[in-house]
Design a protein around this motif. Sequence first.
Motif, PDB file in Angstrom:
ATOM      1  N   VAL A 193      24.433  -8.081 -50.452  1.00 59.56           N
ATOM      2  CA  VAL A 193      23.543  -9.175 -50.626  1.00 59.56           C
ATOM      3  C   VAL A 193      23.807 -10.285 -49.478  1.00 59.56           C
ATOM      4  O   VAL A 193      23.047 -10.940 -49.094  1.00 59.56           O
ATOM      5  N   GLY A 197      21.205 -11.452 -46.922  1.00 57.95           N
ATOM      6  CA  GLY A 197      21.204 -13.007 -46.218  1.00 57.95           C
ATOM      7  C   GLY A 197      20.921 -13.260 -44.786  1.00 57.95           C
ATOM      8  O   GLY A 197      20.063 -14.017 -44.326  1.00 57.95           O
ATOM      9  N   LYS A 210      25.124 -20.515 -49.603  1.00 61.77           N
ATOM     10  CA  LYS A 210      23.768 -20.149 -50.669  1.00 61.77           C
ATOM     11  C   LYS A 210      24.086 -18.932 -51.188  1.00 61.77           C
ATOM     12  O   LYS A 210      23.175 -18.610 -52.186  1.00 61.77           O
ATOM     13  N   ILE A 211      24.676 -17.875 -50.799  1.00 58.89           N
ATOM     14  CA  ILE A 211      25.034 -16.827 -51.539  1.00 58.89           C
ATOM     15  C   ILE A 211      26.305 -16.675 -51.796  1.00 58.89           C
ATOM     16  O   ILE A 211      26.751 -16.163 -52.992  1.00 58.89           O
ATOM     17  N   PRO A 214      27.938 -19.398 -54.542  1.00 62.44           N
ATOM     18  CA  PRO A 214      27.283 -19.273 -55.741  1.00 62.44           C
ATOM     19  C   PRO A 214      27.807 -17.911 -56.601  1.00 62.44           C
ATOM     20  O   PRO A 214      27.898 -18.245 -57.798  1.00 62.44           O
ATOM     21  N   MET A 215      27.897 -16.850 -55.832  1.00 61.97           N
ATOM     22  CA  MET A 215      27.825 -15.588 -56.304  1.00 61.97           C
ATOM     23  C   MET A 215      29.342 -15.384 -56.944  1.00 61.97           C
ATOM     24  O   MET A 215      29.769 -14.773 -57.709  1.00 61.97           O
TER      25      MET A 215
END
Lengths: 303, 368
Positions: A193, A197, A210-211, A214-215
């Motif tokens: 993931v 990105g 952003k990745i 949040p994850m």
Amino acid sequence: MTITKSQLSLSRETRKKMVPYLLIAPVVIYYSMFWLFPVINAVSESFKNVDGVWTFSNYIHIFKDPVFYTALSNTAFLVIFSVTIEFLLAFGLALLINKKFKGSSIFLFLAMIPMALPAVAVGAMWSSGLATRGWLNSFLMTFGFIDDASKFLFLAGGKMSTLWLIIIIDAWTVIPFVMIILLAGLQGIGEDVREAGAIFGGTKFQILRKITIPMLKPTITTAMILRIISAIQIWLIIVMLFGFNRLPVLLEQVVLNYDQLGAEYFERIGLALSVLVAIIVSAAAILYLKVSGSFEKEEKENG
Amino acid sequence: MATLELVDLAKRFSKKVWGVKKMDLEVNEKEFIVLLGPSGCGKTTTMRMIAGLEEVTRGTILLDGNDITDIPSRNRGISMVFQNYAIWPHMSVYENIAFSLKLKKMPAAEIKQRVQETADMVKIGELLKRLPGQLSGGQQQRVALARALAVRPRLFLMDEPLSNLDAKLRVIMRTELKAIHQKTEATSIFVTHDQSEAMSMADRIVIMKDGVIVQIGTPDDVYFRSANMFVAGFIGTPPSNFFTVKCIYNNDKIALEHSQFTLDLDPKGFEELKEYNGKEIVIGARPEDLLVVPDSEAVFTEEILVVEPQGSHQVVALNLSETIVKMIVSAEAKVKPGDNIGLNFNRKRLHFFNKETEDRIHLKNEVE
Ligand SMILES: Nc1ncnc2c1ncn2[C@@H]1O[C@H](COP(=O)(O)OP(=O)(O)O)[C@@H](O)[C@H]1O
Ligand SMILES: [Mg+2]
């Protein structure tokens, strides 16, 4: 008329729904016996005076005592700064180790050492280290950074420097712990993931913001709650370095009143204080979950 | 739309492990290239180097003639569909597709339009508000596809994008992907280990083995003019049958002697076999190039071992001196296990291989 078997017994669906409750039943029973009863007992005792009469006097005593407010603000300061610092440093380290550079597993092992030490050992280590004739000063002198006349009086500082000293020691002790939790979370996310990105135009920082973050949020929430709860309960290291009442914090006051002052009157004050600490811990945890939006998510998923 | 060139590309992971040993490849504008090969042959590694996710050990990657070997992924103008999708679970379908457009600072209205347009193209226009967790595998695959298409990439990379779908959906997606490619005309590289997928989709197939390319060619090239025994055995279902024979070359007749039969050839058109006179060579025969014939015309007869009906045709398996030989017969043919049938070869379509090198023995007038 015959009665079929299915009419008699519970439906398959109902039975299936009961399974989780049956599975947690032993834990619930265990907790009620060894945890809930003592808690209820402590709470009710905190509302009684020495003669066993129901009263608020224990709580009134606490709220009138200026030391309580000092303890409260000291604790708040410790929690806010130590948890923030611990999180930032631990997150940085977790990101670094997750890169799997050469020797990262050795580094991970070294970083875990402070975690393996019991709190008393940490206290002993630092109190002997920070003493005016302690190993930290000797170390600095050996290498010529300071001389005999300019030895640091680590433990004799004002309130701010003592607070910061505790924060540093606490951070040193628990950063590995926070780091391991975050590292486990990071490894659960998977490389792809983040690679996606990068391919779809993200810089390292944008990918992080952003990745990755949040994850990682469920993990971050877990780590933060655990840390907030235990930071509110810091006391042993403070007592080992400074003794009682030099740097009042909540739990230290509980121990002081309940255990040290040696009169039933103070024991009950200690009980009342511990009830307050429990309320504060729960409130802080709930507040954090609210602010971080964890409840919303659960609603969204259930809704 | 762009051209891609790989020059002497190699990737070494550790002392003994090479991901890719040597890759030289030119991809033309608008071309749909398929990298095909068994698991572990270096397809993913090649893709990752092109995408900038893996540093190269040696060699150069040129996109439109510009060296992009050391340029970060985000600046390459490439997009990619990952094997396990790698869509972001915390973002809605819309946000997933819009991610790269937002980073490019495209105006909001334009982003909205582009996302809708792309989502409609892959048939997920209705799902934009959903989170990936609420989608089926096939729908997630489409999100990954839309995300990659929305960028309007110069080069479109797909690493086994269909391998996690069920067999039926896989065949549907093949057709859709090909249609999308005809519409967008994006230069594409598609990785798969499934030869029928490769055959049905590719303009050209690049067949890899152990980190090197063994053949580059159109589906017809690799099928009818397989470069070596590996390709002949890898392409086609069932794969080619191989027969080791001794070549006896006379000017009026070639006799290919197998332990169980002798195949006679008219030397005309097979002159290249002359230098193998007296030596062993390997015949490669595709299952449809073995013909059922009356015993009088048969090169050999053999008992049928099993019959596998396929609907449109039947696969017949024989046991010829401990090797299974598979051939295709029409759906109408009345064949059953235990029957003795006579067989002949479609001589014009046979492949010949050097037994030592396993490479193709090229004939002057090969089928076009
Ligand atoms: N990160 C890695 N580290 C070490 N070896 C790797 C790595 N990635 C791939 N390999 C090795 O490189 C070879 C090619 O792998 P890969 O490109 O993934 O093959 P394919 O995609 O064709 O199945 C394999 O032998 C694999 O084990
Ligand atoms: Mg692969």
